[in-house]
Design a protein around this motif. Structure first.
Motif, PDB file in Angstrom:
ATOM      1  N   ASP A   1       0.844  -1.199   0.000  1.00  0.00           N
ATOM      2  CA  ASP A   1       0.000   0.000   0.000  1.00  0.00           C
ATOM      3  C   ASP A   1       0.878   1.246   0.000  1.00  0.00           C
ATOM      4  O   ASP A   1       1.526   1.559   1.001  1.00  0.00           O
ATOM      5  CB  ASP A   1      -0.908  -0.017   1.235  1.00  0.00           C
ATOM      6  CG  ASP A   1      -1.739   1.258   1.350  1.00  0.00           C
ATOM      7  OD1 ASP A   1      -2.048   1.856   0.301  1.00  0.00           O
ATOM      8  OD2 ASP A   1      -2.062   1.653   2.482  1.00  0.00           O
ATOM      9  N   VAL A   2       0.921   1.959  -1.119  1.00  0.00           N
ATOM     10  CA  VAL A   2       1.662   3.211  -1.227  1.00  0.00           C
ATOM     11  C   VAL A   2       0.852   4.172  -2.096  1.00  0.00           C
ATOM     12  O   VAL A   2      -0.066   3.765  -2.806  1.00  0.00           O
ATOM     13  CB  VAL A   2       3.066   3.021  -1.862  1.00  0.00           C
ATOM     14  CG1 VAL A   2       3.991   2.243  -0.933  1.00  0.00           C
ATOM     15  CG2 VAL A   2       2.966   2.352  -3.227  1.00  0.00           C
ATOM     16  N   ILE A   3       1.236   5.453  -2.046  1.00  0.00           N
ATOM     17  CA  ILE A   3       0.683   6.455  -2.950  1.00  0.00           C
ATOM     18  C   ILE A   3       1.864   7.199  -3.555  1.00  0.00           C
ATOM     19  O   ILE A   3       2.829   7.503  -2.848  1.00  0.00           O
ATOM     20  CB  ILE A   3      -0.293   7.411  -2.228  1.00  0.00           C
ATOM     21  CG1 ILE A   3      -0.998   8.315  -3.232  1.00  0.00           C
ATOM     22  CG2 ILE A   3       0.399   8.202  -1.140  1.00  0.00           C
ATOM     23  CD1 ILE A   3      -2.038   7.631  -4.059  1.00  0.00           C
ATOM     24  N   CYS A   4       1.810   7.479  -4.844  1.00  0.00           N
ATOM     25  CA  CYS A   4       2.995   7.969  -5.538  1.00  0.00           C
ATOM     26  C   CYS A   4       2.708   9.223  -6.364  1.00  0.00           C
ATOM     27  O   CYS A   4       1.580   9.445  -6.812  1.00  0.00           O
ATOM     28  CB  CYS A   4       3.555   6.890  -6.466  1.00  0.00           C
ATOM     29  SG  CYS A   4       3.987   5.357  -5.623  1.00  0.00           S
ATOM     30  N   VAL A   5       3.769  10.001  -6.557  1.00  0.00           N
ATOM     31  CA  VAL A   5       3.739  11.174  -7.428  1.00  0.00           C
ATOM     32  C   VAL A   5       4.853  11.017  -8.449  1.00  0.00           C
ATOM     33  O   VAL A   5       5.995  10.696  -8.087  1.00  0.00           O
ATOM     34  CB  VAL A   5       3.934  12.470  -6.616  1.00  0.00           C
ATOM     35  CG1 VAL A   5       4.083  13.665  -7.547  1.00  0.00           C
ATOM     36  CG2 VAL A   5       2.759  12.684  -5.659  1.00  0.00           C
ATOM     37  N   ALA A   6       4.548  11.230  -9.716  1.00  0.00           N
ATOM     38  CA  ALA A   6       5.521  11.052 -10.787  1.00  0.00           C
ATOM     39  C   ALA A   6       6.235  12.354 -11.118  1.00  0.00           C
ATOM     40  O   ALA A   6       5.679  13.444 -10.954  1.00  0.00           O
ATOM     41  CB  ALA A   6       4.839  10.509 -12.042  1.00  0.00           C
ATOM     42  N   THR A   7       7.466  12.239 -11.597  1.00  0.00           N
ATOM     43  CA  THR A   7       8.250  13.411 -11.980  1.00  0.00           C
ATOM     44  C   THR A   7       8.158  13.726 -13.473  1.00  0.00           C
ATOM     45  O   THR A   7       8.791  14.674 -13.938  1.00  0.00           O
ATOM     46  CB  THR A   7       9.726  13.211 -11.612  1.00  0.00           C
ATOM     47  OG1 THR A   7      10.199  12.009 -12.234  1.00  0.00           O
ATOM     48  CG2 THR A   7       9.917  13.114 -10.102  1.00  0.00           C
ATOM     49  N   SER A   8       7.405  12.932 -14.225  1.00  0.00           N
ATOM     50  CA  SER A   8       7.252  13.199 -15.659  1.00  0.00           C
ATOM     51  C   SER A   8       6.007  12.499 -16.175  1.00  0.00           C
ATOM     52  O   SER A   8       5.471  11.593 -15.531  1.00  0.00           O
ATOM     53  CB  SER A   8       8.478  12.702 -16.439  1.00  0.00           C
ATOM     54  OG  SER A   8       8.546  11.276 -16.386  1.00  0.00           O
TER      55      SER A   8
ATOM     56  N   GLN B   1       4.537   8.793 -15.148  1.00  0.00           N
ATOM     57  CA  GLN B   1       3.112   8.700 -14.807  1.00  0.00           C
ATOM     58  C   GLN B   1       2.454   7.588 -15.617  1.00  0.00           C
ATOM     59  O   GLN B   1       1.715   6.754 -15.062  1.00  0.00           O
ATOM     60  CB  GLN B   1       2.417  10.033 -15.075  1.00  0.00           C
ATOM     61  CG  GLN B   1       0.912  10.043 -14.847  1.00  0.00           C
ATOM     62  CD  GLN B   1       0.512  10.227 -13.395  1.00  0.00           C
ATOM     63  OE1 GLN B   1       1.366  10.407 -12.535  1.00  0.00           O
ATOM     64  NE2 GLN B   1      -0.772  10.165 -13.122  1.00  0.00           N
ATOM     65  N   ALA B   2       2.702   7.570 -16.916  1.00  0.00           N
ATOM     66  CA  ALA B   2       2.094   6.560 -17.780  1.00  0.00           C
ATOM     67  C   ALA B   2       2.586   5.159 -17.407  1.00  0.00           C
ATOM     68  O   ALA B   2       1.799   4.197 -17.373  1.00  0.00           O
ATOM     69  CB  ALA B   2       2.411   6.866 -19.244  1.00  0.00           C
ATOM     70  N   GLN B   3       3.878   5.034 -17.113  1.00  0.00           N
ATOM     71  CA  GLN B   3       4.426   3.733 -16.722  1.00  0.00           C
ATOM     72  C   GLN B   3       3.776   3.242 -15.431  1.00  0.00           C
ATOM     73  O   GLN B   3       3.359   2.085 -15.338  1.00  0.00           O
ATOM     74  CB  GLN B   3       5.940   3.836 -16.536  1.00  0.00           C
ATOM     75  CG  GLN B   3       6.581   2.518 -16.105  1.00  0.00           C
ATOM     76  CD  GLN B   3       7.999   2.692 -15.597  1.00  0.00           C
ATOM     77  OE1 GLN B   3       8.512   3.814 -15.543  1.00  0.00           O
ATOM     78  NE2 GLN B   3       8.635   1.599 -15.223  1.00  0.00           N
ATOM     79  N   ALA B   4       3.697   4.124 -14.434  1.00  0.00           N
ATOM     80  CA  ALA B   4       3.132   3.740 -13.145  1.00  0.00           C
ATOM     81  C   ALA B   4       1.665   3.343 -13.271  1.00  0.00           C
ATOM     82  O   ALA B   4       1.221   2.343 -12.687  1.00  0.00           O
ATOM     83  CB  ALA B   4       3.296   4.878 -12.147  1.00  0.00           C
ATOM     84  N   LEU B   5       0.899   4.100 -14.028  1.00  0.00           N
ATOM     85  CA  LEU B   5      -0.518   3.777 -14.213  1.00  0.00           C
ATOM     86  C   LEU B   5      -0.688   2.440 -14.922  1.00  0.00           C
ATOM     87  O   LEU B   5      -1.616   1.683 -14.614  1.00  0.00           O
ATOM     88  CB  LEU B   5      -1.212   4.894 -14.987  1.00  0.00           C
ATOM     89  CG  LEU B   5      -1.418   6.206 -14.236  1.00  0.00           C
ATOM     90  CD1 LEU B   5      -1.996   7.275 -15.159  1.00  0.00           C
ATOM     91  CD2 LEU B   5      -2.319   6.012 -13.016  1.00  0.00           C
ATOM     92  N   SER B   6       0.206   2.148 -15.858  1.00  0.00           N
ATOM     93  CA  SER B   6       0.121   0.870 -16.569  1.00  0.00           C
ATOM     94  C   SER B   6       0.360  -0.311 -15.641  1.00  0.00           C
ATOM     95  O   SER B   6      -0.053  -1.444 -15.930  1.00  0.00           O
ATOM     96  CB  SER B   6       1.124   0.836 -17.730  1.00  0.00           C
ATOM     97  OG  SER B   6       2.455   0.644 -17.256  1.00  0.00           O
ATOM     98  N   LEU B   7       1.034  -0.052 -14.512  1.00  0.00           N
ATOM     99  CA  LEU B   7       1.324  -1.097 -13.529  1.00  0.00           C
ATOM    100  C   LEU B   7       0.344  -1.064 -12.360  1.00  0.00           C
ATOM    101  O   LEU B   7       0.536  -1.765 -11.361  1.00  0.00           O
ATOM    102  CB  LEU B   7       2.757  -0.925 -13.008  1.00  0.00           C
ATOM    103  CG  LEU B   7       3.859  -1.079 -14.064  1.00  0.00           C
ATOM    104  CD1 LEU B   7       5.207  -0.636 -13.488  1.00  0.00           C
ATOM    105  CD2 LEU B   7       3.926  -2.530 -14.538  1.00  0.00           C
ATOM    106  N   ALA B   8      -0.691  -0.226 -12.480  1.00  0.00           N
ATOM    107  CA  ALA B   8      -1.728  -0.092 -11.444  1.00  0.00           C
ATOM    108  C   ALA B   8      -1.167   0.417 -10.120  1.00  0.00           C
ATOM    109  O   ALA B   8      -1.684   0.089  -9.048  1.00  0.00           O
ATOM    110  CB  ALA B   8      -2.469  -1.422 -11.245  1.00  0.00           C
ATOM    111  N   ILE B   9      -0.127   1.227 -10.180  1.00  0.00           N
ATOM    112  CA  ILE B   9       0.405   1.872  -8.985  1.00  0.00           C
ATOM    113  C   ILE B   9      -0.486   3.068  -8.647  1.00  0.00           C
ATOM    114  O   ILE B   9      -0.759   3.896  -9.524  1.00  0.00           O
ATOM    115  CB  ILE B   9       1.857   2.330  -9.213  1.00  0.00           C
ATOM    116  CG1 ILE B   9       2.782   1.128  -9.436  1.00  0.00           C
ATOM    117  CG2 ILE B   9       2.366   3.164  -8.035  1.00  0.00           C
ATOM    118  CD1 ILE B   9       4.204   1.499  -9.835  1.00  0.00           C
ATOM    119  N   PRO B  10      -0.958   3.187  -7.421  1.00  0.00           N
ATOM    120  CA  PRO B  10      -1.823   4.324  -7.053  1.00  0.00           C
ATOM    121  C   PRO B  10      -1.062   5.649  -7.181  1.00  0.00           C
ATOM    122  O   PRO B  10       0.009   5.809  -6.598  1.00  0.00           O
ATOM    123  CB  PRO B  10      -2.186   4.038  -5.593  1.00  0.00           C
ATOM    124  CG  PRO B  10      -1.983   2.573  -5.415  1.00  0.00           C
ATOM    125  CD  PRO B  10      -0.824   2.224  -6.302  1.00  0.00           C
TER     126      PRO B  10
END
Length: 233
Positions: free
Chosen positions: A48-55, A59-68
């Protein structure tokens, strides 16, 4: 062992720092990409984590992996940011921005309680400057800004060619923030703090790739194993 294998090793070690419930900043670049991939596996297993992307790319990579995912407006304080570096010295001063994400990377790093750098040990240098220093600038008044940047560089005791970064197709590269990047080919930077301060006050400069006082730890992977710089915890 390839450079990519070394990057994966550093990313795996950084993942050990992640605890359930953390608010994470996710970096940009080839090494950070490995970290996001490994984090995605942990999330799929129940982390369980929450993340903020730097680009936008991260962002697209993280969303594709279902990262919150969140934003800094929604989550303005982060526990840990894991990011790569184009160059670093033993004092954990960095040059970043080879992936054109330096502005968001610095904002996210500054919002974090701790920034950890992951890289192969070839990024460690005795003196910064071998990697061209990225300087993000607004398109308006580009030539005026370029001249002011050149003057600031000279006053900080450095010298070198300034080039406008372009895409592989020859068009000017535009960052996620809608800006241009001037790359300063300086060779060596004898006084990084002085150069950072000089660039900070140039009108038209949005941000530069000198990250000073932001990284608390670096995990460097080499043929002989992992090297840790800075505070392990």
């Amino acid at each position: 062992m390839t450079a990519d294998d070394l990057k994966k090793q550093a990313a795996a070690r950084a993942l050990e720092l992640v605890q359930p419930g953390m608010r994470l900043g996710l970096g940009t670049g080839s090494t950070a990409k490995h970290f996001v991939d490994l984090l995605g596996e942990r999330v799929a297993a129940g982390l369980d984590v929450i993340c903020v992307a730097t680009s936008e790319a991260t962002q697209a990579q993280a969303l594709s992996l279902a990262i919150p995912m969140s934003t800094l407006d929604e989550t303005p304080e982060l526990d840990l940011t894991v990011d790569g570096a184009d160059e670093l010295d033993s004092a954990l001063r960095l040059i970043k921005g080879g992936g054109a994400a330096l502005l968001r990377e610095k904002i996210v790093a500054a919002a974090s309680r701790r920034m950890v750098v992951i890289a192969d040990d070839g990024k460690l240098v005795g003196k910064l400057g071998r990697f061209p220093l990225p300087i993000e600038v607004v398109p308006f008044g580009l030539e005026v800004t370029r001249r002011a940047v050149a003057k600031a560089i000279a006053e900080a005791g450095a010298a070198g060619e300034l080039t406008l970064r372009k895409r592989p197709d020859g068009e000017v590269l535009v960052t996620d923030g809608g800006h241009y990047i001037l790359d300063a080919h300086l060779g060596t930077i004898d006084h990084p703090e002085a150069l950072a301060q000089a660039l900070n006050i140039v009108p038209g400069v949005v941000e530069h790739g000198l990250f000073i006082g932001l990284a608390a730890m670096a995990i460097l992977a080499g043929a002989g194993g992992l090297t840790i710089l800075g505070a392990a915890e």
